[in-house]
Design an enzyme around this catalytic site. Structure first.
Site, PDB file in Angstrom:
ATOM      1  N   LYS A   1      -3.372  -6.253  -5.941  1.00 43.10           N
ATOM      2  CA  LYS A   1      -3.075  -6.518  -4.536  1.00 43.10           C
ATOM      3  C   LYS A   1      -2.708  -7.998  -4.350  1.00 43.10           C
ATOM      4  O   LYS A   1      -3.109  -8.855  -5.142  1.00 43.10           O
ATOM      5  CB  LYS A   1      -4.303  -6.214  -3.673  1.00 43.10           C
TER       6      LYS A   1
ATOM      7  N   ARG B   1      -7.836   8.165  -4.043  1.00 42.85           N
ATOM      8  CA  ARG B   1      -7.576   9.602  -4.200  1.00 42.85           C
ATOM      9  C   ARG B   1      -8.046  10.113  -5.557  1.00 42.85           C
ATOM     10  O   ARG B   1      -8.359  11.294  -5.710  1.00 42.85           O
ATOM     11  CB  ARG B   1      -6.097   9.884  -3.968  1.00 42.85           C
TER      12      ARG B   1
END
Length: 487
Positions: free
Chosen positions: A260, A334
């Site tokens: 990130k 996920r």
């Protein structure tokens, strides 16, 4: 802070009363009922009862009356009562008032609860007390004689929910060097066992034995070993199928090798907010002794970077046996949920599953911050009930579409599924939900993407700046309204 409900107006120093917009009489004030006094207040202060406005009156005996605007009478509802309670708490702090009595038309328990929710503080790491801040120590909310017993019982019921929200907010706010999978699992166990909840913690070896390759792949770049925590509340007969809540618990998310940007990365300690909501609602159900069987499953891992970290293009095998091509290591939520959802439906065969996760930045693009969380589901009845419960709890949901066309987009050329869609496909939040659906089998299921609602940069009337605990009130309302046994 002490909050009580009483029917007796004490010898007050500070009394908070209410005025509806364009009203001619102070709401339940028992003081300042002279219409001429109210007209003078309006004339000289331009105070007209607008929602959330305040005006103070000093009486000749040295006592203080604070008038709060209640807005339009026909818009006065449960959520407005909560908001006014929170606003009163903040105004008392601003005026450096430690104790006050509140006498306002409406549900005393909701006004008290609003003040309670707004009183949350997280200052355990401050070594010096801010001398400029005056702590509100006590608020007494008055109820009518005939309403007192019900108000007291209702407030105790709400307080249990509030304690669940406070627990969620505390976990979300803790720094990641303090709250990591092992310490988080220990905290869950120590906090919840006292309420009669059964806690089971699966460690890395147990997860390896169960072949949870998706969850383990996320954790392999961190020195902090992952955990899977199972929380059980047995409040109904053994024959009743449980309901299940599943939470994403990434205690810190660097993005992994798909790193990130450094700007804003500090907020990634919040990436376990879904798991905190699950812990909070399980604490709530146990605290109020809900007549329901419920299971909470939280998948805890840290998504870090080292030489053994998962790489983009790795293929992992999930507990379901399905293989996953990991194209982006920052789409890790996920992956941990894939194994957690499969484990939950396989072991517990629940009536339904709801997962909560700060899953995608795309949901914030679609819905903005704070107003709505994204809802995805394979069952219309469950989805509609969640929306209704969310509207009542003011934790609102917006449902998104799911279908086979979307699902085909995440087919992998070398594995069963890939964890992100090809570049340019769009609909990232939908693609994430389609991915999760592949791991729920035929179980009734809903996914809540709370990336835009888990924390609030400015705070709200019932939540200070930071962690909100979004999901606890929503799910508690869902259980109360639709699933709790009445016997």
């Amino acid at each position: 802070m002490k909050i009580t409900i009483s029917k007796v107006l004490p010898d007050f120093e500070t009394l908070v009363v209410g005025l509806f917009e364009d009203g001619e009489f102070i709401s339940n004030g028992r003081v300042l009922q002279d219409k001429q006094i109210i007209n003078r207040i309006k004339k000289f202060s331009h105070f007209n009862g607008g929602f959330g406005e305040f005006f103070s009156v000093a009486l000749s005996d040295g006592k203080n009356v604070i008038i709060v605007g209640l807005g339009k009478r026909d818009e006065w509802n449960e959520n407005k009562e909560l908001s006014v309670g929170g606003k009163i708490y903040c105004e008392l702090g601003r005026l450096k008032i430690k104790q006050a009595t509140v006498s306002i038309e409406g549900s005393a328990e909701n006004i008290a609860y609003g003040a309670f929710l707004r009183s949350f503080k997280f200052d355990k790491y401050k070594t010096k007390k801010d001398e400029e801040i005056t702590e509100v120590e006590e608020i007494m909310v008055l109820a009518k004689d005939e309403q007192l017993n019900n108000a007291e019982k209702s407030f105790e019921h709400l307080r249990q929910e509030g304690e669940g929200i406070f627990l969620a907010r505390t976990f979300i706010t803790e720094p990641p060097n303090v709250l990591y999978p092992e310490s988080y699992a220990d905290c869950i166990k120590s906090e919840l066992t006292k309420f009669g909840l059964e806690i089971e913690v699966l460690d890395k070896k147990q997860m390896e034995k169960k072949k949870m390759g998706a969850l383990l792949g996320v954790a392999q770049g961190s020195s902090k070993e992952p955990k899977l925590v199972v929380i059980r509340w047995n409040g109904a007969s053994k024959e009743q199928k449980p309901i299940a809540f599943v939470g994403k618990g990434i205690t810190f998310d660097t993005g992994g090798v798909s790193l990130k940007p450094s700007r804003g990365m500090e907020s990634m300690k919040y990436d376990m907010a879904g798991s905190a909501a699950v812990v909070g609602v399980m604490r709530t159900l146990a605290g109020r002794k809900a007549k329901i069987n419920a299971v909470g499953v939280v998948a805890l891992a840290e998504n870090a970077v080292d030489g053994s970290a998962q790489r983009p293009s790795d293929v992992v095998t999930s507990m379901s046996g399905q293989t996953i091509e990991v194209l982006n290591t920052d789409a890790e939520g996920r992956l941990v949920l894939a194994d957690a959802l499969w484990y939950t439906q396989d072991r517990f065969a629940p009536k339904f599953m709801v997962d909560l996760a700060t899953l995608t930045g795309a949901i914030v693009v679609a819905l903005g911050n704070n107003e709505y969380a994204g809802l995805f589901s394979n069952n219309d009845e469950l989805a509609n009930r969640l929306v209704e419960a969310g509207n009542e709890a003011n934790e609102k949901l917006w449902r998104f579409p799911m279908n086979e066309t979307y699902d085909k987009i995440i087919d992998s050329p070398i594995a069963d599924v890939q964890n992100i869609a090809p570049t340019g496909s769009g609909g990232d939040s939908i693609m994430a939900a389609q991915f999760l659906q592949r791991f729920v089998n035929d179980t009734c299921w809903a996914h809540l993407d709370i990336a835009g609602t888990a924390w609030h940069e400015k705070g709200t009337d019932i939540s200070p700046r930071g962690a909100v605990g979004f999901g606890v009130r929503l799910l508690n309302k869902l259980v109360e309204k639709y699933y709790e046994t009445s016997d």
